[in-house]
Enzyme design. Structure first.
Site, PDB file in Angstrom:
ATOM      1  N   CYS A   1       0.820  -1.225   0.000  1.00  0.00           N
ATOM      2  CA  CYS A   1       0.000   0.000   0.000  1.00  0.00           C
ATOM      3  C   CYS A   1       0.846   1.263   0.000  1.00  0.00           C
ATOM      4  O   CYS A   1       0.618   2.179  -0.807  1.00  0.00           O
ATOM      5  CB  CYS A   1      -0.977  -0.014   1.178  1.00  0.00           C
ATOM      6  SG  CYS A   1      -0.213   0.082   2.822  1.00  0.00           S
TER       7      CYS A   1
ATOM      8  N   HIS B   1      -2.452   1.085   6.987  1.00  0.00           N
ATOM      9  CA  HIS B   1      -2.824   1.067   5.572  1.00  0.00           C
ATOM     10  C   HIS B   1      -3.015   2.497   5.077  1.00  0.00           C
ATOM     11  O   HIS B   1      -3.387   3.395   5.851  1.00  0.00           O
ATOM     12  CB  HIS B   1      -4.119   0.275   5.361  1.00  0.00           C
ATOM     13  CG  HIS B   1      -4.467   0.031   3.930  1.00  0.00           C
ATOM     14  ND1 HIS B   1      -3.683  -0.722   3.091  1.00  0.00           N
ATOM     15  CD2 HIS B   1      -5.518   0.464   3.165  1.00  0.00           C
ATOM     16  CE1 HIS B   1      -4.236  -0.758   1.876  1.00  0.00           C
ATOM     17  NE2 HIS B   1      -5.346  -0.044   1.900  1.00  0.00           N
TER      18      HIS B   1
ATOM     19  N   HIS C   1      -6.042   1.913  -4.184  1.00  0.00           N
ATOM     20  CA  HIS C   1      -4.988   1.478  -3.256  1.00  0.00           C
ATOM     21  C   HIS C   1      -4.524   0.079  -3.628  1.00  0.00           C
ATOM     22  O   HIS C   1      -5.191  -0.630  -4.397  1.00  0.00           O
ATOM     23  CB  HIS C   1      -5.495   1.499  -1.811  1.00  0.00           C
ATOM     24  CG  HIS C   1      -6.721   0.671  -1.580  1.00  0.00           C
ATOM     25  ND1 HIS C   1      -6.979   0.006  -0.405  1.00  0.00           N
ATOM     26  CD2 HIS C   1      -7.800   0.362  -2.369  1.00  0.00           C
ATOM     27  CE1 HIS C   1      -8.136  -0.635  -0.461  1.00  0.00           C
ATOM     28  NE2 HIS C   1      -8.654  -0.432  -1.653  1.00  0.00           N
TER      29      HIS C   1
END
Length: 347
Positions: free
Chosen positions: A244, A299, A311
């Site tokens: 990520c 994240h 993402h």
């Protein structure tokens, strides 16, 4: 834990010495009735404080054998260029250790120390890890700077260009962000000195990168969407695989925004955005941060605008879009753990 180890740990915590960006591999031991501090560090100030505190706490002079990095034994060879398409960065100097990041061809690294065939390196983003010698060319600061200036040609940045030799034999594909030098139309020089042909794909003049990739939200989203289908890979930063924060860092680098490597570091950059209950306050190009564990960002995603995000997520298998206010399970779960929205692009 020994009293020496407790002192070292306490000092590291007080100073916020993050092992991802600071080497502080120090130990204190007793030798022949003396206290000796040994190991290696990139923080000379922290060592000086440690020596003073150890002397006061243990009522003894402490012999200083700590190596200040870069290791003086390296001489003037304290820079490297990545010569492979992708160089994995490991947590420890062994191939079976965790991959924590990657650097791509043509990028410069600072060399801190060497263990056998492994270099401890620091990248442009400040991240520290171990890279095998087979991925690097090593030289002086002047040599590395000449490469970065594009001496003898014109520096280019790859957008996934394919390279061949003069006979047309495929040599590989350069990842996004790889740096090469154009010597003649259609021909480029690699950091190891090889001359190759750009057979397919795109390259951009480094000094025109801002024209192609301006620091604007809608442009960032367009770039991010060009990474659709990239598989999720822990430590990855390319279209061959990205996690990520590696995805976010690579996209924003193309747009002239230098971000730290990991999500919990990236959240410290930019200004806080009040998203609103319907997320209408979130603009394209904003960063959304999520926490699966209390007190830690785990994240990060790029806003497409409003509740839509793009993402690299393990739950999607890689780079994809989700709607935080929609019906899909991934978006709903992330909405519940959304912690912070930050704006890193200029208004």
């Amino acid at each position: 834990m020994s009293p020496f180890d407790r002192l070292i740990a306490a000092l590291g915590k007080e100073r916020g010495l993050d092992p991802r960006t600071v080497v502080f591999d120090i130990h204190i031991e007793e030798r022949e009735g003396r206290l000796v501090a040994a190991g290696a560090t990139t923080s000379a100030e922290a060592v000086e404080e440690l020596l003073a505190r150890a002397a006061a706490e243990f009522h003894a002079d402490v012999v200083d054998e700590v190596v200040r990095l870069p290791d003086p034994a390296l001489g003037d060879r304290v820079h490297a260029l990545v010569t492979a398409a992708i160089a994995p960065v490991h947590a420890e100097p062994r191939v079976s250790s965790t991959q924590v990041s990657q650097y791509v061809l043509g990028h410069r690294l600072d060399l801190l120390s060497r263990t056998d065939v492994w270099w401890r390196v620091r990248g442009e983003d400040g991240y520290i890890g171990w890279v095998h010698d087979g991925y690097l060319a090593v030289g002086s600061a002047e040599w590395a700077q000449a490469w970065e200036r594009g001496q003898g040609g014109e520096p280019l940045v790859s957008l996934g260009a394919e390279i061949t030799d003069d006979e047309g034999r495929r040599l590989g594909r350069l990842p996004w962000g790889a740096r090469v030098i154009r010597n003649a139309p259609g021909r480029v020089r690699l950091p190891d000195g090889r001359q190759v042909v750009i057979a397919a794909g795109e390259v951009v003049e480094a000094d025109r990168l801002a024209d192609w990739f301006p620091p604007r939200g809608e442009s960032v989203v367009r770039t991010a969407r060009r990474w659709y289908g990239t598989p999720y890979l822990w430590g990855g930063v390319t279209t061959c695989g990205a996690d990520c924060s590696g995805f976010v860092q690579s996209i924003f680098w193309m747009h002239g925004i230098a971000l730290p490597r990991d999500a919990d570091q990236q959240v410290r950059v930019g200004s806080v955005v009040e998203p609103g209950p319907d997320l209408s306050g979130v603009r394209a190009g904003d960063l959304l941060f999520f926490s699966e564990r209390p007190g830690r960002i785990t994240h990060v995603a790029i806003s497409v605008g409003g509740s839509q995000i793009i993402h690299s997520a393990l739950s999607n298998g890689g780079v994809a879009e989700n709607d935080l206010l929609g019906q899909d399970a991934v978006g709903q779960r992330l909405r519940d753990i959304l912690t912070t929205v930050k704006r890193v692009l200029p208004d």
